[in-house]
Design a protein around this motif. Structure first.
Motif, PDB file in Angstrom:
ATOM      1  N   SER A 113       0.842  -1.197   0.000  1.00 12.37           N
ATOM      2  CA  SER A 113       0.000   0.000   0.000  1.00 12.37           C
ATOM      3  C   SER A 113       0.873   1.241   0.000  1.00 12.37           C
ATOM      4  CB  SER A 113      -0.876   0.026   1.257  1.00 12.37           C
ATOM      5  OG  SER A 113      -0.042   0.175   2.401  1.00 12.37           O
ATOM      6  N   THR A 114       0.248   2.362  -0.295  1.00  8.84           N
ATOM      7  CA  THR A 114       0.957   3.639  -0.259  1.00  8.84           C
ATOM      8  C   THR A 114       1.527   3.886   1.139  1.00  8.84           C
ATOM      9  OG1 THR A 114      -0.546   4.482  -1.937  1.00  8.84           O
ATOM     10  CG2 THR A 114       0.682   6.121  -0.676  1.00  8.84           C
ATOM     11  N   LEU A 155       1.122  -3.146  -5.303  1.00  4.58           N
ATOM     12  CA  LEU A 155       0.143  -2.038  -5.396  1.00  4.58           C
ATOM     13  C   LEU A 155      -0.503  -2.127  -6.772  1.00  4.58           C
ATOM     14  CD1 LEU A 155       2.451  -0.874  -3.340  1.00  4.58           C
ATOM     15  CD2 LEU A 155       1.267   1.282  -3.725  1.00  4.58           C
ATOM     16  N   ASP A 156      -1.466  -3.018  -6.910  1.00  2.00           N
ATOM     17  CA  ASP A 156      -1.960  -3.309  -8.259  1.00  2.00           C
ATOM     18  C   ASP A 156      -3.465  -3.171  -8.399  1.00  2.00           C
ATOM     19  OD1 ASP A 156      -2.715  -5.456  -6.814  1.00  2.00           O
ATOM     20  OD2 ASP A 156      -1.850  -6.967  -8.144  1.00  2.00           O
ATOM     21  N   ASP A 195     -13.828   6.331 -13.919  1.00  2.00           N
ATOM     22  CA  ASP A 195     -14.894   7.334 -13.998  1.00  2.00           C
ATOM     23  C   ASP A 195     -15.168   7.563 -15.485  1.00  2.00           C
ATOM     24  OD1 ASP A 195     -16.516   9.559 -14.060  1.00  2.00           O
ATOM     25  OD2 ASP A 195     -15.326  10.733 -12.636  1.00  2.00           O
ATOM     26  N   ALA A 196     -16.098   6.757 -16.009  1.00  2.00           N
ATOM     27  CA  ALA A 196     -16.327   6.779 -17.461  1.00  2.00           C
ATOM     28  C   ALA A 196     -16.805   8.157 -17.916  1.00  2.00           C
ATOM     29  CB  ALA A 196     -17.337   5.703 -17.849  1.00  2.00           C
ATOM     30  N   ALA A 197     -17.594   8.824 -17.089  1.00  2.00           N
ATOM     31  CA  ALA A 197     -18.141  10.120 -17.497  1.00  2.00           C
ATOM     32  C   ALA A 197     -17.095  11.230 -17.391  1.00  2.00           C
ATOM     33  CB  ALA A 197     -19.365  10.463 -16.662  1.00  2.00           C
ATOM     34  N   ASN A 198     -15.988  10.964 -16.733  1.00  2.00           N
ATOM     35  CA  ASN A 198     -14.867  11.919 -16.738  1.00  2.00           C
ATOM     36  C   ASN A 198     -13.752  11.450 -17.660  1.00  2.00           C
ATOM     37  OD1 ASN A 198     -13.614  14.333 -15.815  1.00  2.00           O
ATOM     38  ND2 ASN A 198     -12.273  13.119 -14.488  1.00  2.00           N
ATOM     39  N   LEU A 199     -13.932  10.284 -18.286  1.00  2.00           N
ATOM     40  CA  LEU A 199     -12.903   9.692 -19.143  1.00  2.00           C
ATOM     41  C   LEU A 199     -11.576   9.577 -18.407  1.00  2.00           C
ATOM     42  CD1 LEU A 199     -13.753  11.556 -22.483  1.00  2.00           C
ATOM     43  CD2 LEU A 199     -14.177   9.156 -21.988  1.00  2.00           C
ATOM     44  N   THR A 200     -11.634   9.030 -17.196  1.00  2.00           N
ATOM     45  CA  THR A 200     -10.402   8.830 -16.412  1.00  2.00           C
ATOM     46  C   THR A 200     -10.465   7.507 -15.662  1.00  2.00           C
ATOM     47  OG1 THR A 200     -11.395  10.057 -14.574  1.00  2.00           O
ATOM     48  CG2 THR A 200      -9.848  11.264 -15.975  1.00  2.00           C
ATOM     49  N   MET A 201      -9.296   7.004 -15.313  1.00  2.00           N
ATOM     50  CA  MET A 201      -9.203   5.897 -14.378  1.00  2.00           C
ATOM     51  C   MET A 201      -8.116   6.209 -13.352  1.00  2.00           C
ATOM     52  SD  MET A 201      -7.442   3.010 -16.863  1.00  2.00           S
ATOM     53  CE  MET A 201      -7.870   1.655 -15.748  1.00  2.00           C
ATOM     54  N   THR A 202      -8.351   5.749 -12.120  1.00  2.00           N
ATOM     55  CA  THR A 202      -7.388   5.935 -11.043  1.00  2.00           C
ATOM     56  C   THR A 202      -6.863   4.560 -10.674  1.00  2.00           C
ATOM     57  OG1 THR A 202      -8.693   7.797 -10.256  1.00  2.00           O
ATOM     58  CG2 THR A 202      -7.060   6.901  -8.732  1.00  2.00           C
ATOM     59  N   LEU A 203      -5.560   4.390 -10.704  1.00  2.00           N
ATOM     60  CA  LEU A 203      -5.023   3.061 -10.471  1.00  2.00           C
ATOM     61  C   LEU A 203      -3.663   3.131  -9.803  1.00  2.00           C
ATOM     62  CD1 LEU A 203      -4.151   1.726 -14.053  1.00  2.00           C
ATOM     63  CD2 LEU A 203      -3.963   4.053 -13.250  1.00  2.00           C
ATOM     64  N   GLU A 204      -3.252   2.022  -9.200  1.00  2.00           N
ATOM     65  CA  GLU A 204      -1.999   1.990  -8.470  1.00  2.00           C
ATOM     66  C   GLU A 204      -0.834   1.685  -9.409  1.00  2.00           C
ATOM     67  OE1 GLU A 204      -3.855   0.936  -4.110  1.00  2.00           O
ATOM     68  OE2 GLU A 204      -2.773  -0.655  -5.188  1.00  2.00           O
ATOM     69  N   ALA A 205       0.346   2.092  -8.939  1.00  2.00           N
ATOM     70  CA  ALA A 205       1.528   2.062  -9.792  1.00  2.00           C
ATOM     71  C   ALA A 205       1.895   0.661 -10.271  1.00  2.00           C
ATOM     72  CB  ALA A 205       2.713   2.672  -9.041  1.00  2.00           C
ATOM     73  N   GLY A 206       1.595  -0.352  -9.465  1.00  2.00           N
ATOM     74  CA  GLY A 206       2.022  -1.701  -9.820  1.00  2.00           C
ATOM     75  C   GLY A 206       1.103  -2.413 -10.791  1.00  2.00           C
ATOM     76  N   GLN A 248      -1.249  -3.950 -19.379  1.00  2.00           N
ATOM     77  CA  GLN A 248      -2.305  -4.682 -20.078  1.00  2.00           C
ATOM     78  C   GLN A 248      -3.577  -4.813 -19.221  1.00  2.00           C
ATOM     79  OE1 GLN A 248      -1.340  -8.860 -21.384  1.00  2.00           O
ATOM     80  NE2 GLN A 248      -0.967  -7.784 -23.302  1.00  2.00           N
ATOM     81  N   THR A 249      -3.389  -4.985 -17.926  1.00  2.00           N
ATOM     82  CA  THR A 249      -4.539  -5.041 -17.014  1.00  2.00           C
ATOM     83  C   THR A 249      -5.279  -3.710 -17.017  1.00  2.00           C
ATOM     84  OG1 THR A 249      -3.219  -6.520 -15.633  1.00  2.00           O
ATOM     85  CG2 THR A 249      -5.197  -5.576 -14.637  1.00  2.00           C
ATOM     86  N   ALA A 250      -4.518  -2.636 -17.031  1.00  2.00           N
ATOM     87  CA  ALA A 250      -5.133  -1.304 -17.061  1.00  2.00           C
ATOM     88  C   ALA A 250      -5.882  -1.093 -18.374  1.00  2.00           C
ATOM     89  CB  ALA A 250      -4.059  -0.239 -16.868  1.00  2.00           C
ATOM     90  N   GLN A 251      -5.268  -1.515 -19.476  1.00  2.00           N
ATOM     91  CA  GLN A 251      -5.945  -1.405 -20.782  1.00  2.00           C
ATOM     92  C   GLN A 251      -7.281  -2.156 -20.744  1.00  2.00           C
ATOM     93  OE1 GLN A 251      -2.933  -3.245 -23.140  1.00  2.00           O
ATOM     94  NE2 GLN A 251      -1.842  -1.338 -23.642  1.00  2.00           N
TER      95      GLN A 251
END
Lengths: 488, 488
Positions: free
Chosen positions: B57-58, B104-105, B111-122, B126-129
């Protein structure tokens, strides 16, 4: 005015460095000529200067800063002096040197095959746009002050404007910088590269630093092929949620082709109708449509085909009509009609000025949170001042609202401001926090929002910024008291 | 391996902070498991570690850095360990702590309506995609290592890849960061805002700093609506100048729709034909076309219409054929043909690896200067080593060349490298300077190019970087010796 604030040795050095004719002191600064340098655009700050310095080259800027460092004299860099947060006018002390970049106004090169231009900080934005156009290209930075703001000021404040949705802020349009440090060193970072991973990103550190870390003297800007077709439309929406849904429909349906998505509330348009009636497109306030609480200006552009931009926009809007996201659409049928739609949008600040003082906010939100924020903000404002009128417009595509609040009908704007500016600012900024919003979307911090930044920003970030300031401007001579307060 | 390099108190503190099971020392690090952490992707650097730390964790990362600061222990942050410049493996001293971010994965939010995703560095890229795709959106960062690299590493190295032309580098895809400072403070900058002018741009300072200023623990990334149509083509060009003219034709004719413009020289394709023949699209090396000195892979995409992307691409190529910019065009007629075209491009590094060691360059130029640079570089290489074979391919749309040089036929690659790597590097980097080029377009500096950076970069910029390093990492514990050398 205050040449006596300048040590005689410093004055002599400055005159030798850039020529006596370009070191203005005393009476020369009095009167309306002085206003151009000493009075900020919103007329909130009137300052005095120990001298106005007008160097003509990067080397002269460096010489000025070496002298300022040697004598520990504070320096306020200034381009077109069109900033809205008091970042580019001297304070009242009479001790600050005003460093005008206006004589550094050469477009050094346009490299059409690299889609870049290299130009000096004092170039007027409109001149730069024209130089790009002369090479058959587009410099997409565009904002209301473009006839008098400078490219250096645009970069120092990371200016936004009306085409950010597609082309980004000033930051995204800059590939390279030339910067003079407070001690008079010159960093030559004028590289026209789209990729360059060679150490820390100094470029983005200076962009948006509002003259507090050094002086931007030149830049390489990114140009784009000009679109062959542009289409503009107005659409009426019944709710903020519907306007947001329309934004997503337009983004998904036109991809990178959506250039602008500006939203205006009904009070904004009513204000234009009152003060600048010719700026309201005919028919917009017909009984059938006047009830639209929200009017959206959409623009698409297409690189290859004049008709395609309009086809794309019409297809998006037809679908949106079918789905009830909008109930009233007009697509511009000519360039002059397109210009008329933009005139409506651009007349809002003018109509506000004609109506009298108001409480301004330049805020940013996650796009998804705009409707919820507006509902809460409207309710909060009404709870504080029943009848106060939110003039709510802005670049929704970028999450940027100009949420301005005018006095209730019949109340003197001056009295309203005197009594309510601080409480309403506080309430709006308090509301922003849980939404993850920003107190400054595109205007910056300057002096106007410095204390708000100190009070509200992440304390770890503030600590990091203060450390960066201390190490890059160890004598604290660069635009002191702007952005950050005393950094001890 | 070298737990003895760790003071017992530090080891005890680390075990207490993140759990003994996640503080790996001694035999655990031997063998192939250890290789994953201690051996760099190109197998140029094999290091040892005082311990491998795997916080979850952070808060645990912050605890690790507080302990490291208290004991002045050097820390090497690591994601997928896929970097190409030796920036993410420990050195040979056995004193460095390897801080793996892999646990940290979590994708914290989309947030589809903001066209953003928040994710951890690890998170693996491909998982993020995939998480973006699951929300009906596109995370356009895409590169060869996407199956094993992490988002944190992508940001720390400002990764590029194959869609930079349209969507930008990792830098342009990041709206917000969470960063742990060397002293263990946490900066929460996880804002999903397109505009935010509130002080210095710390985000871009950490992006691309290769773990030398702090540890990126989470990020907000910008997503895009997915294109509905994608079209791919190969075009043969007779000269580098013709390929450059084709680029400009494609940019002007398709605007933001041009997603990729990759160029391969004939030697690159011949190498693939030799080592991975199925990766060469059938017919490409027919007598009628095999003479094309340059093959271009173009890709366009369209948000609204599957057919439009192909119409646009075909129109551009038809015009280019008429004007003699290309003489041989094939537009993919199916998804599998499009994939085959990409396989050709992606097989070049694999074919090089199969052929043996070579001298690699990841360089950037103003796009306009690419043909002149290649002519001079080819001549210079031949003058040094007659018969040496430049394998020249890259992201021309971004000005990014992978200009690699292989041994002349019949010469042992190992001997060639031992004798010629330094002279050829020196010659290529010398040539870059007058062109305003960069010695690292997208791979970064790490250890591999640190001394070149120190010797070749603008000295004022280097001085500024060293000052920033000193003030943000005063104990010098963050990835020491990477990017910058000793900063004293």
């Amino acid at each position: 005015m205050s040449a006596d604030a300048l040590p005689a040795a410093a004055l002599a050095d400055l005159r030798a460095a850039i020529g006596p004719a370009h070191v203005l002191t005393g009476d020369v600064l009095a009167g309306s000529d002085g206003d151009a340098w000493l009075l900020d655009r919103r007329r909130r700050y009137v300052g005095r200067a120990a001298a106005v310095l007008r160097p003509a080259s990067t080397a002269e800027v460096a010489a000025v800063l070496r002298i300022a460092s040697a004598h520990r004299l504070p320096v306020v860099p200034q381009g077109g002096n069109t900033g809205l947060v008091g970042g580019s006018t001297p304070d009242e002390s009479g001790h600050e040197l005003l460093l005008s970049l206006r004589r550094l106004d050469t477009v050094r090169a346009v490299d059409a095959a690299n889609l870049t231009m290299t130009l000096e900080a004092g170039c007027i934005l409109q001149t730069a746009q024209q130089a790009a156009r002369d090479a058959g290209l587009l410099l997409p930075l565009s904002l209301a002050a473009e006839g008098s703001c400078t490219v250096g000021g645009n970069l120092a404040s990371n200016a936004g404007g009306v085409q950010v949705l597609r082309y980004g802020n000033a930051r995204e349009l800059c590939l390279g910088l030339e910067v003079v440090t407070p001690s008079g060193e010159v960093w030559d970072g004028l590289r026209g590269l789209r990729k360059d991973n060679t150490g820390y990103d100094l470029r983005d550190l200076y962009i948006g630093s509002e003259g507090t870390l050094g002086v931007i003297t030149a830049a390489v800007l990114r140009l784009h092929p000009p679109p062959r077709g542009v289409a503009t439309a107005l659409a009426g929406c019944d709710s903020a949620e519907a306007a947001l849904a329309l934004l997503h429909r337009a983004l998904a349906g036109s991809g990178g082709a959506l250039t602008a998505f500006e939203v205006m509330n009904a009070a904004s348009i009513a204000l234009v109708a009152r003060h600048l009636p010719p700026a309201v497109p005919s028919g917009l306030l017909d009984p059938s449509t006047s009830a639209s609480p929200w009017t959206v200006l959409l623009e698409t552009s297409d690189a290859s085909d004049a008709a395609l931009a309009r086809d794309t926009l019409e297809a998006v809007l037809a679908e949106a009509l079918d789905d009830g996201l909008t109930r009233d659409v007009r697509v511009a049928q000519s360039l002059s009609q397109s210009q008329a739609f933009w005139r409506l949008r651009e007349s809002i600040p003018l109509a506000q000025a004609a109506d009298g003082l108001n409480i301004k906010h330049d805020i940013a939100l996650p796009v998804s949170r705009i409707p919820a924020f507006i509902a809460q903000a409207d309710a909060a404002v009404q709870a504080l001042v029943p009848g106060a009128r939110p003039i709510d417009f802005g670049h929704w595509g970028d999450g940027n609202l100009h949420y301005n609040v005018m006095a209730p009908a019949g109340v003197s704007p001056a009295d309203f401001l005197a009594r309510w500016e601080t409480p309403i600012n506080t309430r709006i900024y308090d509301l922003l926090h849980p939404f993850g919003g920003s107190i400054s979307a595109e205007h910056g911090i300057g002096r106007l929002k410095r204390d708000e930044l100190a009070a509200r920003h992440d304390p770890v970030a503030l600590g990091l910024m203060r450390r960066v300031k201390r190490v890059l401007d160890p004598l604290g001579i660069m635009n002191p008291g702007r952005v950050l307060g005393s950094i001890g």
